[in-house]
Design an enzyme around this catalytic site. Structure first.
Site, PDB file in Angstrom:
ATOM      1  N   ASP A 101     -12.483  16.325  52.288  1.00 35.98           N
ATOM      2  CA  ASP A 101     -13.209  15.059  52.264  1.00 35.98           C
ATOM      3  C   ASP A 101     -13.124  14.420  50.876  1.00 35.98           C
ATOM      4  O   ASP A 101     -13.230  15.119  49.862  1.00 35.98           O
ATOM      5  CB  ASP A 101     -14.674  15.362  52.611  1.00 35.98           C
ATOM      6  N   GLU A 149      -8.181  13.633  52.247  1.00 32.55           N
ATOM      7  CA  GLU A 149      -8.581  12.254  52.516  1.00 32.55           C
ATOM      8  C   GLU A 149      -8.689  11.568  51.166  1.00 32.55           C
ATOM      9  O   GLU A 149      -9.650  11.774  50.435  1.00 32.55           O
ATOM     10  CB  GLU A 149      -9.941  12.204  53.224  1.00 32.55           C
TER      11      GLU A 149
HETATM   12  C1  GLC Z   1     -15.534  10.678  53.930  1.00 32.42           C
HETATM   13  C2  GLC Z   1     -15.957  10.900  55.366  1.00 32.42           C
HETATM   14  C3  GLC Z   1     -17.066   9.958  55.681  1.00 32.42           C
HETATM   15  C4  GLC Z   1     -18.239  10.287  54.767  1.00 32.42           C
HETATM   16  C5  GLC Z   1     -17.805  10.258  53.310  1.00 32.42           C
HETATM   17  C6  GLC Z   1     -18.831  10.911  52.429  1.00 32.42           C
HETATM   18  O1  GLC Z   1     -15.022   9.432  53.682  1.00 32.42           O
HETATM   19  O2  GLC Z   1     -14.858  10.738  56.201  1.00 32.42           O
HETATM   20  O3  GLC Z   1     -17.451  10.003  57.009  1.00 32.42           O
HETATM   21  O4  GLC Z   1     -19.267   9.354  54.960  1.00 32.42           O
HETATM   22  O5  GLC Z   1     -16.619  10.977  53.104  1.00 32.42           O
HETATM   23  O6  GLC Z   1     -18.810  12.290  52.641  1.00 32.42           O
END
Ligand code: GLC
Length: 544
Positions: free
Chosen positions: A225, A283
């Site tokens: 994440d 991500e």
């Molecule tokens: C990422 C997740 C999202 C979350 C954020 C904070 O972007 O995909 O859903 O709100 O991280 O953890």
């Protein structure tokens, strides 16, 4: 557990068997199709209207029929659910809402028995404010080792009553919250998600423990994440807020993508590589293709989501630019691209492309594009049914963005509505309860898994056929892609010696290249490819 590579997938052609065998090699992730399960929304196994791990296990056969290689489970860890579980209070335990560790083990075993790999989310930028370490930090004094696991600072102004800098939270409002003794703590996301301090060696050590915990339990990999956020800019300088758009990570935002993140990602890689055949995908919303490619250098993450297709407009030019930029940047570091159309944070692609019949046609064409590109692909639960975002009433919204934006930004609940499985009315077999945590629209009656299974022209059938061909066709298993001449508003490329994709982003039908049509997202019109559709062909012409 040993897996019969052909058993669960039904009668396998020799190519499929060869393909499946590659999933047990170190590089299986390079061309895998991952299916994102948003646990709250996939399937409810205990009848409380909320999806869970038992539900996910019970529905695995849908994924076998669909033909995916792996699943990615969004967080199911202990959490007060201030941000849909991305506020983790205990990263090595399951929230009772989702089940138990034994349910996780059973899911892994059942998935592996079907030849499906299981990857889990890891959330390294922040904890929940209910995490034991944050509670200890609140109870401890300024300057204590407990506070040093987070980012606590004194405020600005003579009495320290102003936040330490001007950073906004991604969900609206300031990124700092003051505690009773006057200090402030940083939370780039919600106040319930305090950022942890990666400069403190206790934090990497803790994440190494968490990685090993899930690896030992049989996880095949991780989705990391906000992988671009662990290192903050030195001195936490003020941001230029002039061009800042709340709740988007797409702008240039100097809080993200600082060079220090790479050292932390190398730690992830070292740990993951100490187990055979495991992987991690990041991500990282990094706008520059070359900067993004740095995340997948040989000693960093294995994959990183490529959000270029999410950002691209529905135009041949834009799509081609997105593909070319990504392919060339990733080729330089020897990593595959990882194509994404939708996930739990972005408006579903069918809706982005205009919604209704037009959005559905374009969405189907985009799926054929995504699945024909070299590299890995992520399918978000419900993509395979052609689901659209849902307009939800105000009183059911749960995304923190809704409250924190002062009810100006509705947030991401519209793309998180539970999956319709069967039947004629909501909640469409989602579970045994007569409701679901977000309401489902009655118009989904024709879009349940059961309904689409019966319809050879459904989006589900299109995905199943595409994934079957993706496994069967050797041409789709290499890494090359050659662009061919194409009519205006179209994309045509060749993979291997004979596979051809044509996508018509315009509105008028166009002549198809020579060859046998293997699959098309819409019925051909007098042998021509209609607007807003795509086809896969076995080409007969030679490419110079
Ligand atoms: C990422 C997740 C999202 C979350 C954020 C904070 O972007 O995909 O859903 O709100 O991280 O953890």
């Amino acid at each position: 557990m040993p897996v019969d590579p052909t058993g669960a997938a039904g009668s396998a052609t020799p190519n499929v068997a060869a393909y499946l065998a590659t999933l047990d090699t170190a590089d299986w992730w390079r061309h895998a199709v991952f299916y994102q399960i948003y646990p709250k929304s996939f399937a409810d196994g205990n009848g409380d209207g909320i999806g869970d791990l038992i539900g996910a296990r019970e529905r695995l056969d849908h994924l076998v029929e669909l033909g995916v290689d792996a699943i990615w489970l969004s967080p199911f860890y202990k959490s007060p659910m201030a941000d849909g579980g991305y506020d983790v209070a205990d990263p090595t335990d399951v929230d009772p809402m989702f089940g138990t560790l034994a349910d996780f083990d059973a899911l892994v075993e059942a998935a592996h028995a079907r030849g499906i790999k299981v990857t889990v989310d890891i959330v390294p930028n922040h904890f929940s404010d209910q995490h034991a370490w944050f509670q200890q930090a609140l109870a401890a004094a300024p300057g204590s080792p407990e506070r040093n696991r987070f980012i606590f600072l004194d405020g600005r102004g003579p009495d320290g009553s102003q936040p330490p800098n001007n950073w906004p939270s991604m969900f609206g409002g300031p990124a700092w919250t003051r505690v009773p003794d006057g200090q402030w703590y940083l939370h780039i996301f919600a106040p319930e998600q305090p950022d942890v301090n990666w400069d403190n060696p206790e934090i990497p050590a803790e994440f190494e423990r968490v990685l090993r915990f899930w690896l030992e339990r049989g996880a095949d990999g991780f989705r990391v994440d906000v992988a671009h956020s662990m290192a903050k800019p030195a001195g936490l300088p003020d941001m230029d807020l002039e061009d800042y758009v709340p709740h988007t990570q797409l702008d240039v935002d100097h809080r993200f993508d600082n060079d220090g993140v790479h050292e932390h990602l190398r730690m992830f890689r070292r740990v993951i590589d100490s187990y055979p055949n495991r992987m991690a995908v990041g991500e990282a919303w990094v706008p520059d293709d070359k900067r993004l490619a740095m995340y997948v250098r040989g000693d960093e993450l294995h994959l990183t989501f490529n959000f270029r297709l999410v950002e691209a407009d529905w135009s041949a030019l834009d799509l081609r630019k997105a593909i070319d930029g990504s392919l060339s940047a990733m080729a330089e570091v020897g990593a595959p691209c990882t194509w994404v159309l939708s996930n739990h944070d972005v408006v579903r692609h069918t809706t982005r492309y205009g919604g209704g019949a037009l959005g559905r046609s374009r969405g189907r064409a985009a799926a054929l594009l995504q699945l024909a590109l070299p590299g890995a692909a992520y399918v978000y639960n419900g993509d395979e049914l052609g689901l659209e975002n849902v307009e939800l009433p105000d009183d059911v919204l749960q995304d923190p963005t809704w409250e924190r934006s002062g009810h100006t930004d509705r947030g991401r609940d519209g793309e998180r509505v539970p999956m319709p499985w069967a039947g004629n009315e909501p909640p469409f077999g989602f579970g045994s309860s007569d409701s679901s945590w977000l309401p489902m629209p009655s118009e989904w009656a024709g879009m349940t898994v059961a309904a689409e299974q019966l319809d050879p022209n459904s989006t589900l059938s299109l995905y199943e056929n595409a994934l079957r061909l993706r496994r069967e066709l050797t041409d789709l298993q290499g890494s090359g892609l050659t662009w061919l001449d194409s009519p205006e508003d179209c994309l045509v490329f060749r993979r291997g010696t004979a596979f051809t994709l044509m996508l018509n982003a315009g509105d008028t039908p166009v002549e198809l290249p020579a060859g046998e049509v293997l699959l098309s997202s819409a019925d051909l019109i007098g042998g021509e490819l209609p607007g807003n559709s795509a086809a896969w062909l076995r080409g007969t012409d030679r490419v110079a």
